[in-house]
Design a protein around this motif. Structure first.
Motif, PDB file in Angstrom:
ATOM      1  N   VAL A 129      -5.796   9.494 -13.145  1.00 26.75           N
ATOM      2  CA  VAL A 129      -6.832   9.098 -12.467  1.00 26.75           C
ATOM      3  C   VAL A 129      -7.792   8.649 -13.913  1.00 26.75           C
ATOM      4  O   VAL A 129      -8.534   7.608 -13.908  1.00 26.75           O
ATOM      5  CB  VAL A 129      -7.711  10.437 -11.870  1.00 26.75           C
ATOM      6  CG1 VAL A 129      -9.431  10.159 -11.823  1.00 26.75           C
ATOM      7  CG2 VAL A 129      -7.046  10.609 -10.433  1.00 26.75           C
ATOM      8  N   ARG A 130      -7.608   9.715 -14.820  1.00 23.44           N
ATOM      9  CA  ARG A 130      -8.289   9.362 -16.141  1.00 23.44           C
ATOM     10  C   ARG A 130      -7.892   8.035 -16.770  1.00 23.44           C
ATOM     11  O   ARG A 130      -8.631   7.241 -17.064  1.00 23.44           O
ATOM     12  CB  ARG A 130      -8.296  10.401 -17.289  1.00 23.44           C
ATOM     13  CG  ARG A 130      -8.937  10.267 -18.371  1.00 23.44           C
ATOM     14  CD  ARG A 130      -9.035  11.296 -19.407  1.00 23.44           C
ATOM     15  NE  ARG A 130      -7.450  11.366 -19.896  1.00 23.44           N
ATOM     16  CZ  ARG A 130      -6.540  12.158 -19.961  1.00 23.44           C
ATOM     17  NH1 ARG A 130      -6.805  13.572 -19.427  1.00 23.44           N
ATOM     18  NH2 ARG A 130      -5.270  12.253 -20.446  1.00 23.44           N
ATOM     19  N   THR A 131      -6.659   7.836 -16.654  1.00 18.96           N
ATOM     20  CA  THR A 131      -5.998   6.498 -17.370  1.00 18.96           C
ATOM     21  C   THR A 131      -6.396   5.253 -16.740  1.00 18.96           C
ATOM     22  O   THR A 131      -6.679   4.451 -17.093  1.00 18.96           O
ATOM     23  CB  THR A 131      -4.634   6.608 -17.485  1.00 18.96           C
ATOM     24  OG1 THR A 131      -4.032   7.777 -18.179  1.00 18.96           O
ATOM     25  CG2 THR A 131      -4.019   5.338 -17.993  1.00 18.96           C
ATOM     26  N   ARG A 132      -6.433   5.483 -15.281  1.00 22.85           N
ATOM     27  CA  ARG A 132      -7.105   4.386 -14.393  1.00 22.85           C
ATOM     28  C   ARG A 132      -8.432   4.037 -14.609  1.00 22.85           C
ATOM     29  O   ARG A 132      -8.677   3.041 -14.673  1.00 22.85           O
ATOM     30  CB  ARG A 132      -6.650   4.754 -13.041  1.00 22.85           C
ATOM     31  CG  ARG A 132      -6.917   3.443 -12.020  1.00 22.85           C
ATOM     32  CD  ARG A 132      -6.596   3.875 -10.458  1.00 22.85           C
ATOM     33  NE  ARG A 132      -6.927   2.757  -9.733  1.00 22.85           N
ATOM     34  CZ  ARG A 132      -8.187   2.425  -9.186  1.00 22.85           C
ATOM     35  NH1 ARG A 132      -8.933   3.233  -9.256  1.00 22.85           N
ATOM     36  NH2 ARG A 132      -7.884   1.586  -8.163  1.00 22.85           N
ATOM     37  N   ARG A 133      -9.286   5.103 -15.024  1.00 24.62           N
ATOM     38  CA  ARG A 133     -10.619   4.932 -14.941  1.00 24.62           C
ATOM     39  C   ARG A 133     -10.990   4.178 -16.480  1.00 24.62           C
ATOM     40  O   ARG A 133     -11.743   3.349 -16.484  1.00 24.62           O
ATOM     41  CB  ARG A 133     -11.525   6.386 -14.971  1.00 24.62           C
ATOM     42  CG  ARG A 133     -12.689   6.275 -14.985  1.00 24.62           C
ATOM     43  CD  ARG A 133     -13.649   7.498 -14.938  1.00 24.62           C
ATOM     44  NE  ARG A 133     -13.122   8.440 -13.811  1.00 24.62           N
ATOM     45  CZ  ARG A 133     -12.518   9.533 -14.505  1.00 24.62           C
ATOM     46  NH1 ARG A 133     -12.422  10.012 -15.818  1.00 24.62           N
ATOM     47  NH2 ARG A 133     -11.822  10.417 -13.764  1.00 24.62           N
ATOM     48  N   GLU A 134     -10.177   4.839 -17.466  1.00 26.99           N
ATOM     49  CA  GLU A 134     -10.499   4.084 -18.716  1.00 26.99           C
ATOM     50  C   GLU A 134      -9.981   2.928 -19.015  1.00 26.99           C
ATOM     51  O   GLU A 134     -10.150   1.946 -19.752  1.00 26.99           O
ATOM     52  CB  GLU A 134      -9.977   5.208 -19.926  1.00 26.99           C
ATOM     53  CG  GLU A 134     -10.441   6.491 -19.792  1.00 26.99           C
ATOM     54  CD  GLU A 134      -9.931   7.625 -20.479  1.00 26.99           C
ATOM     55  OE1 GLU A 134      -8.813   7.142 -21.183  1.00 26.99           O
ATOM     56  OE2 GLU A 134     -10.414   8.705 -20.882  1.00 26.99           O
ATOM     57  N   THR A 135      -8.734   2.317 -18.232  1.00 25.52           N
ATOM     58  CA  THR A 135      -8.311   1.200 -18.414  1.00 25.52           C
ATOM     59  C   THR A 135      -8.333   0.057 -17.313  1.00 25.52           C
ATOM     60  O   THR A 135      -7.873  -0.882 -17.286  1.00 25.52           O
ATOM     61  CB  THR A 135      -6.757   1.239 -18.539  1.00 25.52           C
ATOM     62  OG1 THR A 135      -6.149   1.872 -17.554  1.00 25.52           O
ATOM     63  CG2 THR A 135      -6.456   2.101 -19.855  1.00 25.52           C
ATOM     64  N   TRP A 136      -9.284   0.204 -16.389  1.00 22.34           N
ATOM     65  CA  TRP A 136      -9.462  -0.592 -15.327  1.00 22.34           C
ATOM     66  C   TRP A 136      -9.924  -1.900 -15.683  1.00 22.34           C
ATOM     67  O   TRP A 136     -10.760  -1.838 -16.314  1.00 22.34           O
ATOM     68  CB  TRP A 136     -10.259   0.172 -14.102  1.00 22.34           C
ATOM     69  CG  TRP A 136     -10.318  -0.638 -13.140  1.00 22.34           C
ATOM     70  CD1 TRP A 136     -11.496  -1.247 -12.408  1.00 22.34           C
ATOM     71  CD2 TRP A 136      -9.535  -0.864 -11.975  1.00 22.34           C
ATOM     72  NE1 TRP A 136     -11.190  -2.056 -11.332  1.00 22.34           N
ATOM     73  CE2 TRP A 136     -10.124  -1.630 -11.044  1.00 22.34           C
ATOM     74  CE3 TRP A 136      -8.064  -0.397 -11.819  1.00 22.34           C
ATOM     75  CZ2 TRP A 136      -9.132  -2.280  -9.844  1.00 22.34           C
ATOM     76  CZ3 TRP A 136      -7.406  -0.886 -10.580  1.00 22.34           C
ATOM     77  CH2 TRP A 136      -8.160  -1.860  -9.716  1.00 22.34           C
ATOM     78  N   GLN A 137      -9.380  -3.026 -15.212  1.00 22.87           N
ATOM     79  CA  GLN A 137     -10.139  -4.368 -15.436  1.00 22.87           C
ATOM     80  C   GLN A 137     -10.452  -4.944 -13.881  1.00 22.87           C
ATOM     81  O   GLN A 137      -9.667  -5.208 -13.021  1.00 22.87           O
ATOM     82  CB  GLN A 137      -8.991  -5.195 -15.962  1.00 22.87           C
ATOM     83  CG  GLN A 137      -8.443  -4.700 -17.575  1.00 22.87           C
ATOM     84  CD  GLN A 137      -7.461  -5.934 -18.055  1.00 22.87           C
ATOM     85  OE1 GLN A 137      -6.572  -5.941 -17.324  1.00 22.87           O
ATOM     86  NE2 GLN A 137      -7.618  -6.156 -19.361  1.00 22.87           N
ATOM     87  N   GLN A 138     -11.452  -4.949 -13.799  1.00 23.10           N
ATOM     88  CA  GLN A 138     -11.959  -5.722 -12.604  1.00 23.10           C
ATOM     89  C   GLN A 138     -11.734  -7.348 -12.728  1.00 23.10           C
ATOM     90  O   GLN A 138     -11.353  -8.027 -11.799  1.00 23.10           O
ATOM     91  CB  GLN A 138     -13.462  -5.552 -12.308  1.00 23.10           C
ATOM     92  CG  GLN A 138     -13.899  -5.926 -10.887  1.00 23.10           C
ATOM     93  CD  GLN A 138     -13.408  -5.228  -9.735  1.00 23.10           C
ATOM     94  OE1 GLN A 138     -12.985  -3.889 -10.019  1.00 23.10           O
ATOM     95  NE2 GLN A 138     -13.164  -5.853  -8.629  1.00 23.10           N
ATOM     96  N   THR A 139     -12.025  -7.919 -13.902  1.00 14.59           N
ATOM     97  CA  THR A 139     -11.918  -9.232 -14.185  1.00 14.59           C
ATOM     98  C   THR A 139     -11.225  -9.518 -15.536  1.00 14.59           C
ATOM     99  O   THR A 139     -11.506  -8.547 -16.582  1.00 14.59           O
ATOM    100  CB  THR A 139     -13.264 -10.042 -14.402  1.00 14.59           C
ATOM    101  OG1 THR A 139     -14.179  -9.632 -15.184  1.00 14.59           O
ATOM    102  CG2 THR A 139     -13.969  -9.950 -12.840  1.00 14.59           C
ATOM    103  N   HIS A 140     -10.621 -10.648 -15.602  1.00 13.90           N
ATOM    104  CA  HIS A 140      -9.674 -11.037 -16.794  1.00 13.90           C
ATOM    105  C   HIS A 140     -10.108 -12.510 -17.082  1.00 13.90           C
ATOM    106  O   HIS A 140      -9.669 -13.384 -16.278  1.00 13.90           O
ATOM    107  CB  HIS A 140      -8.467 -10.441 -16.919  1.00 13.90           C
ATOM    108  CG  HIS A 140      -7.745 -10.767 -18.127  1.00 13.90           C
ATOM    109  ND1 HIS A 140      -7.871 -10.258 -19.629  1.00 13.90           N
ATOM    110  CD2 HIS A 140      -6.700 -11.868 -18.516  1.00 13.90           C
ATOM    111  CE1 HIS A 140      -7.074 -10.859 -20.182  1.00 13.90           C
ATOM    112  NE2 HIS A 140      -6.299 -11.825 -19.597  1.00 13.90           N
ATOM    113  N   GLU A 141     -10.660 -12.880 -18.013  1.00 14.74           N
ATOM    114  CA  GLU A 141     -10.945 -14.415 -18.435  1.00 14.74           C
ATOM    115  C   GLU A 141     -11.635 -14.968 -17.275  1.00 14.74           C
ATOM    116  O   GLU A 141     -11.286 -16.005 -16.917  1.00 14.74           O
ATOM    117  CB  GLU A 141      -9.628 -14.853 -18.886  1.00 14.74           C
ATOM    118  CG  GLU A 141      -9.014 -14.419 -20.192  1.00 14.74           C
ATOM    119  CD  GLU A 141      -7.766 -15.178 -20.571  1.00 14.74           C
ATOM    120  OE1 GLU A 141      -7.173 -15.901 -19.909  1.00 14.74           O
ATOM    121  OE2 GLU A 141      -7.195 -14.737 -21.719  1.00 14.74           O
ATOM    122  N   GLY A 142     -12.678 -14.266 -16.706  1.00 17.10           N
ATOM    123  CA  GLY A 142     -13.316 -14.969 -15.663  1.00 17.10           C
ATOM    124  C   GLY A 142     -12.705 -14.629 -14.170  1.00 17.10           C
ATOM    125  O   GLY A 142     -13.300 -15.118 -13.244  1.00 17.10           O
TER     126      GLY A 142
END
Length: 185
Positions: A129-142
């Motif tokens: 849960v902590r790793t997912r929260r800290e490394t989550w990317q909603q967008t990448h390069e638009g």
């Protein structure tokens, strides 16, 4: 060469007792031998856990303990045959050196310590849960990607197709995109 050549073969004559040497091929120990599977209470069909081939196995159980594992002649994949690893798979569940407790080595520690399963599972869940929260990317390069690069999965050859399917579903639900299986590498 006629059909009678087989009946003249010494082994056949011995076993039929025609030449007086039939008993020479037997002993009290031979007569006392019984198949390893003879006393089994139940027989379960299973799949060998070692690779992606999926050879069929028959698991013989007596008094709740595995007593023998053999190839399943009814398997269309292996037709009753097992490789050396599959033939030795009984040791996965019966070997006295098999690890049966959770061991944990703290960061920078030098010794393993036993943990109860519930504590170990809670530690894993907290870290995921902590790793997912800290490394989550909603967008990448638009582009919307909704992923994490902080979690990856590597399945093992001892997982069957169903287990690999569930692992893939779990990692995908977590947003992980780096999911592979050792059996394919």
């Amino acid at each position: 060469m006629g059909a009678g050549w087989l009946s003249r073969w010494p082994v056949i004559r011995q076993l039929k007792g025609e030449d007086g040497r039939g008993q020479a091929a037997r002993s009290a120990r031979t007569d006392a031998l019984r198949p390893r599977v003879e006393g089994a209470d139940t027989v379960a069909r299973s799949v060998c856990p070692y690779c992606a081939v999926g050879c069929g196995q028959l698991v013989y159980v007596k008094d709740g303990r595995v007593t023998q594992i053999e190839g399943d002649p009814g398997s269309p994949i292996s037709r009753g045959r097992l490789c050396p690893k599959g033939s030795a798979s009984k040791q996965l569940v019966t070997h006295p050196g098999r690890q049966t407790t959770v061991l944990y080595r703290r960061p920078h520690g030098t010794e393993w310590e036993p943990l109860d399963l519930e504590t170990a599972m809670d530690m894993i869940a907290d870290r995921v849960v902590r790793t997912r929260r800290e490394t989550w990317q909603q967008t990448h390069e638009g582009q919307e990607v909704r992923r994490t690069l902080g979690i990856a999965g590597l399945g093992g050859a001892t997982l069957d197709n169903e287990e690999n399917y569930l692992m893939k579903k779990l990692y995908t639900a977590l947003g992980a995109i780096q999911v592979e299986n050792q059996a394919r590498i």
